[in-house]
Design an enzyme around this catalytic site. Sequence first.
Site, mmCIF file in Angstrom:
data_model
loop_
_atom_site.group_PDB
_atom_site.id
_atom_site.type_symbol
_atom_site.label_atom_id
_atom_site.label_comp_id
_atom_site.label_asym_id
_atom_site.label_seq_id
_atom_site.Cartn_x
_atom_site.Cartn_y
_atom_site.Cartn_z
ATOM 1 N N PRO A 46 -34.962 -14.872 24.182
ATOM 2 C CG PRO A 46 -36.647 -13.362 23.633
ATOM 3 C CD PRO A 46 -36.062 -14.097 24.800
ATOM 4 C CG ASP A 200 17.695 -2.645 42.111
ATOM 5 O OD1 ASP A 200 18.554 -3.101 42.879
ATOM 6 O OD2 ASP A 200 17.374 -3.188 41.039
ATOM 7 C CE LYS A 222 22.981 4.765 50.541
ATOM 8 N NZ LYS A 222 22.502 5.468 51.746
ATOM 9 N N GLY A 253 13.640 -1.668 39.769
ATOM 10 C CA GLY A 253 13.071 -0.697 38.856
ATOM 11 C C GLY A 253 12.615 -1.344 37.564
ATOM 12 N N GLY A 254 11.589 -0.786 36.932
ATOM 13 C CA GLY A 254 11.108 -1.316 35.660
ATOM 14 C C GLY A 254 10.573 -2.717 35.791
ATOM 15 C CG ASP A 255 9.727 -6.911 33.525
ATOM 16 O OD1 ASP A 255 8.554 -7.194 33.797
ATOM 17 O OD2 ASP A 255 10.592 -7.771 33.266
ATOM 18 C CG MET A 337 21.044 0.994 32.008
ATOM 19 S SD MET A 337 21.484 -0.620 32.693
ATOM 20 C CE MET A 337 21.251 -1.671 31.259
ATOM 21 N N GLY A 366 12.374 9.799 34.066
ATOM 22 C CA GLY A 366 11.021 9.677 33.519
ATOM 23 C C GLY A 366 9.979 9.235 34.527
#
Length: 408
Positions: A46, A200, A222, A253-255, A337, A366
Site C-alpha cells: 500500500p 611514470d 629513465k 600519475g593523475g589522470d 608543472m 601532494g
Amino acid sequence: MAEHPAYPVGLRLAGRRVVVLGGGQVAQRRLPALIAAGADIVLVSPEATASVEAMADAGEITWQRRRYEDGDLADAWYALIATSDHDANTRASAEAERHRVWCVRSDDADAATAWTPATGHSAGVTVAVLTTSARGRDPRHTAAIRDAVVEGLRDGTLVAPHHRTRTPGVALVGGGPGDPDLITVRGRRLLAEADVVIADRLGPRDLLAELPPHVEVIDAAKIPYGRFMAQEAINNALLEHAKQGKSVVRLKGGDPYVFGRGMEEVQALAEAGVPCTVVPGISSSISVPGAAGIPVTHRGVAHEFTVVSGHVAPDDERSLVDWASLARLTGTLVVLMGVDKIGRIAETLVAHGKSPDTPVALVQEGTTAAQRRVDATLATVAETVRAQDVKPPAVIVIGEVVTVGPGI
C-alpha cells in the site's frame, strides 16, 4: 530442514516474474539487484519508501498499491516477502510453498525456502557468502567475509589467476596524485593482473613494491634520448610487450588525459591494432589542493576553476594558454608543472589586471608523506619559491579559495 545445509545457486531471472511484498527498507535494498538481473518485478504494497516509489515512477518495477492477497504469487519464479504484517507474511509464505515458488522472508528466515546471500561484485564476478544452515546464522559475519573477499579482489591482495586465455593488450591507468590509496579500484586490480608495468615517475610508486616478482617493471622516466624520443620509446615499449601476448599496464600519475600524453599513446596503439583500455584517475589538479585544505570552488568565492599547464612560460611562442583572458577571470586558477615558471606567470597575470595581492598556494608532493604547503601572493610568489626551495612536482593554486580553509 534445519539440519541440512542450503544449496547455493544463481538464479537467472531475466524476463521472469518476481513478486515483492512490502515497499519498505528491505525492498529498497533488494530491488536494485533484482532490477539489474532483468526480472519482471511486481511490487505489492500500500505504500513505499521514496526510493522505491522512484523505481516505480521510472518504470523499473510495477507497483500495485494494496495489501497482499491470496493468488499474488501465481506464476512467480521468486518471491521476496518483506511486509510488517507477520500474518500476511505467513499466508504468502504458505502460498509460495503451494505454488513451488522460491521464497525469501525478511521476518523469519527459518520459515523461508530461500535465503539471500551477502553479495558483492568485482571485475565481472559476483561473490556470494551464505551461512550453511539456519542454525547459527550470523548476517554480520557473512557480510564481513563478503567484504574481505571483494576488497581483496579489488585491491589486488587476493589474486585469482585467469585460466582461460586472456586477451593481450594495454591498460592505460591513471594512478592518481601519489598516495597509493587514491588509485581507482579498477586500476589497482589491473595492476595486480599485469605482466608488464610501464610506470611514470609521478605515478604511485609504492604500488610497484606490491607487484609479484615475475612482473617486469619499466621505468618510463629513465628512457633515454630526450623528451620527444622518450615518448616514442614508451609507445614502442607498449607495442612490443602487448604484441608478445602480455598484459601491459601503463601506470601514469593523475589522470591519463590531463597533461599526461595519454591520447598520444592510445593513438599509437590504435594505429597498430592493439586493444587499449583507459582507466581514469584522480587528477592532481583537484585532489592535491583538497589534500592541502584548499577547495577549488567555494560558495560565494569561486564559481569556476581553470586548469592550465605551466611547463612553458607565457612569453614562449609554444604556449597555447591565453593568459590575458585568465587574468580577467574571478575564479580559481590551478597551474600544473609550473614551479620554475611561476615568476613569469605571476608577472603576466598582474600585467593583465590580476591584483598583486591575489593569494597563491604551492602544494609540493601532494597526498604523499612529503607533502608541504607554501603560501604567497602573486607579488611575492617568485621570491617565496626561491626562499622556500619549492621543487616539482607541485600544484599551484591562485585565487581567493586559498584563504577559505580552516586555520587560514
